[in-house]
Write an enzyme that holds these catalytic residues in place. Structure first.
Site, mmCIF file in Angstrom:
data_model
loop_
_atom_site.group_PDB
_atom_site.id
_atom_site.type_symbol
_atom_site.label_atom_id
_atom_site.label_comp_id
_atom_site.label_asym_id
_atom_site.label_seq_id
_atom_site.Cartn_x
_atom_site.Cartn_y
_atom_site.Cartn_z
ATOM 1 N N SER A 120 53.761 61.300 45.140
ATOM 2 C CA SER A 120 55.013 60.549 45.037
ATOM 3 C C SER A 120 55.409 60.042 46.409
ATOM 4 O O SER A 120 55.475 60.826 47.361
ATOM 5 C CB SER A 120 56.136 61.440 44.489
ATOM 6 N N SER B 128 68.306 60.369 34.147
ATOM 7 C CA SER B 128 66.970 60.602 33.568
ATOM 8 C C SER B 128 65.805 60.119 34.418
ATOM 9 O O SER B 128 64.870 59.492 33.923
ATOM 10 C CB SER B 128 66.868 59.984 32.169
ATOM 11 N N SER B 129 65.856 60.445 35.692
ATOM 12 C CA SER B 129 64.683 60.155 36.525
ATOM 13 C C SER B 129 63.479 60.947 36.030
ATOM 14 O O SER B 129 62.342 60.487 36.152
ATOM 15 C CB SER B 129 64.966 60.489 37.992
ATOM 16 N N GLU C 222 58.429 68.118 29.070
ATOM 17 C CA GLU C 222 59.617 68.655 29.746
ATOM 18 C C GLU C 222 60.032 70.001 29.138
ATOM 19 O O GLU C 222 60.374 70.936 29.853
ATOM 20 C CB GLU C 222 60.769 67.640 29.684
ATOM 21 N N ASP D 190 66.410 60.978 26.101
ATOM 22 C CA ASP D 190 66.070 60.367 27.390
ATOM 23 C C ASP D 190 64.716 59.666 27.354
ATOM 24 O O ASP D 190 64.567 58.532 27.810
ATOM 25 C CB ASP D 190 66.062 61.423 28.495
#
Ligand code: ADP
Ligand code: MG
Length: 392
Positions: free
Chosen positions: A64, A123-124, A157, A169
């Site tokens: 990232s 909601s990243s 998740e 989400d």
């Protein structure tokens, strides 16, 4: 495209493709999704963007641009739920969930970056899951629908990262469309895209990110969920969505626990508010949505008790400054609120909220418009000529 260049610098070749998936705000219907109820999210213009290539050797590499710590490297046949992995658990969980469902995902190189504010209730995490699921679906030609991609992200998740979120989400990130809100029935996942032409009506929906996140929120979600399930059991229904608004007085009279009674009242009334907003939007009366938002906030504050002083201040200050309505959005205990305003008054209302924060001794909130945007998509344009080799 910068992300393709960064991918090439990290992994030595151009990515096979680039995908993006948005964050979301929920217009109305909060804490209803795990009760089988209705929600109404819209996608933000803020997205997670991922450059991805397949691998055939069982290796999964992730990076990232927004995190320190370099490349995370794992083997796809050794992935274990709840094993930590920090931020990488979200995309890794998607690989795990796909493989668990029997899909032959044999590895990947992933480099991503996101403009969705993290931990702000926007909601990243779902954006990360959905962009990964869409990229792997395309590259490995898995043929999964948008709905299945969302379910894959939720499974990642819930089971891999260990966060017990509902389906809203990921569905918002996967399925929202430009200029619309998504009216989603979380029980059977049926849906309708409802036009939400704010600009055309001279309106604006502001997101106010309070930039606070109170620790209380971590256990509170599970506690609210358990309370709602207790309410459903006591009322003899599978989920609180089955309690109609007209039945609410009778239902409340059956419940002895004061806390459960408050939770049930929130869920049933907020589910009803979704219906009210749908009717208003279908009738073209977008301004009348404002007071429904404010009622929803009062319910979240007083009945479900998931708000916090900062969110309450956004709503109070915005409404005092002439907003049409406002409410917290997402899980609460910090994060973001939304404010419906006349476009001509948006700057003034935003200034009033910022001033109220300053007067209360809070640090300044981040305020930006929620423009109803597209759901997840593949981006294949914009590469530098030298980097297009190998792109599908
Ligand atoms: P929200 O979904 O409301 O933003 P969450 O706590 O569910 O909040 O998810 C935030 C987490 O998602 C971050 O702590 C991080 O682990 C991960 N995440 C989000 N955006 C990125 C990013 N750009 N790069 C790496 N990890 C990210
Ligand atoms: Mg999240």
């Amino acid at each position: 495209m910068r992300i393709a260049e960064d991918f090439a610098a990290l992994y030595g070749t151009a990515p096979e493709g680039i995908w993006e998936a948005p964050g979301r705000v929920n217009l109305i219907g909060e804490y209803t999704d795990f009760n089988g109820g209705f929600v109404m999210p819209l996608a933000l213009p803020h997205t997670a963007v991922a450059a991805v290539s397949r691998r055939t050797d069982g290796v999964l590499r992730l990076h990232s641009a927004d995190m320190d710590g370099g490349v995370v490297q794992l083997r796809v046949d050794e992935l274990a739920p709840l094993s930590g992995a920090g931020w990488a658990a979200y995309p890794v969980g998607v690989v795990w969930a796909l493989r668990e469902a029997g899909h032959a995902v044999t590895g990947a190189d992933i480099h991503l970056t996101s403009t969705v504010p993290t931990g702000a209730g926007l909601s990243s995490s779902a954006a990360l899951e959905v962009v990964t699921a869409l990229a792997l679906n395309d590259l490995y030609e898995l043929g999964l629908s948008r709905e299945q991609l969302a379910v894959t992200g939720q499974r990642a998740e819930n089971a891999f990262v260990g966060v017990p979120c509902g389906i809203m989400d990921q569905t918002a990130s996967a399925s929202c469309t430009d200029g619309h809100v998504l009216h989603l029935d979380t029980r059977d996942l049926s849906r309708r895209q409802i036009p939400f032409d704010l600009a055309g009506r001279g309106l604006r929906l502001l997101v106010v990110d309070t930039r606070v996140k109170h620790a209380l929120g971590d256990g509170a979600y599970a506690e609210r969920r358990a309370g709602c399930e207790a309410g459903a059991r006591a009322l003899g229904v599978r989920a609180l969505r089955e309690v109609a608004h007209v039945q609410l007085p009778d239902a409340l009279a059956c419940l002895s626990d004061e806390t459960v009674r408050r939770y049930v009242r929130h869920v049933v009334t907020d589910n009803h508010r979704v219906g009210q907003v749908v009717a208003l939007l279908d009738a073209g009366d977008v301004r009348a949505v404002g007071p429904v938002l404010t009622e929803g906030h009062s319910s979240l504050r007083d009945d479900l008790r998931v708000s916090c002083p900062e969110l309450d201040l956004v709503v109070a200050a915005a409404n005092a400054a002439g907003a049409l309505g406002a409410r917290m959005t997402g899980g609460g205990f910090g994060g973001s609120a939304i404010v419906l305003v006349e476009a001509a008054e948006a700057d003034m209302v935003a200034k009033s909220v910022t001033e109220a924060f300053s007067a209360a001794g809070y640090s300044a909130p981040r305020i930006f418009p929620a423009v109803p945007s597209a759901g997840a998509r593949r981006l294949t344009h914009g590469f530098a000529p030298g980097l297009t080799h190998g792109l599908k």
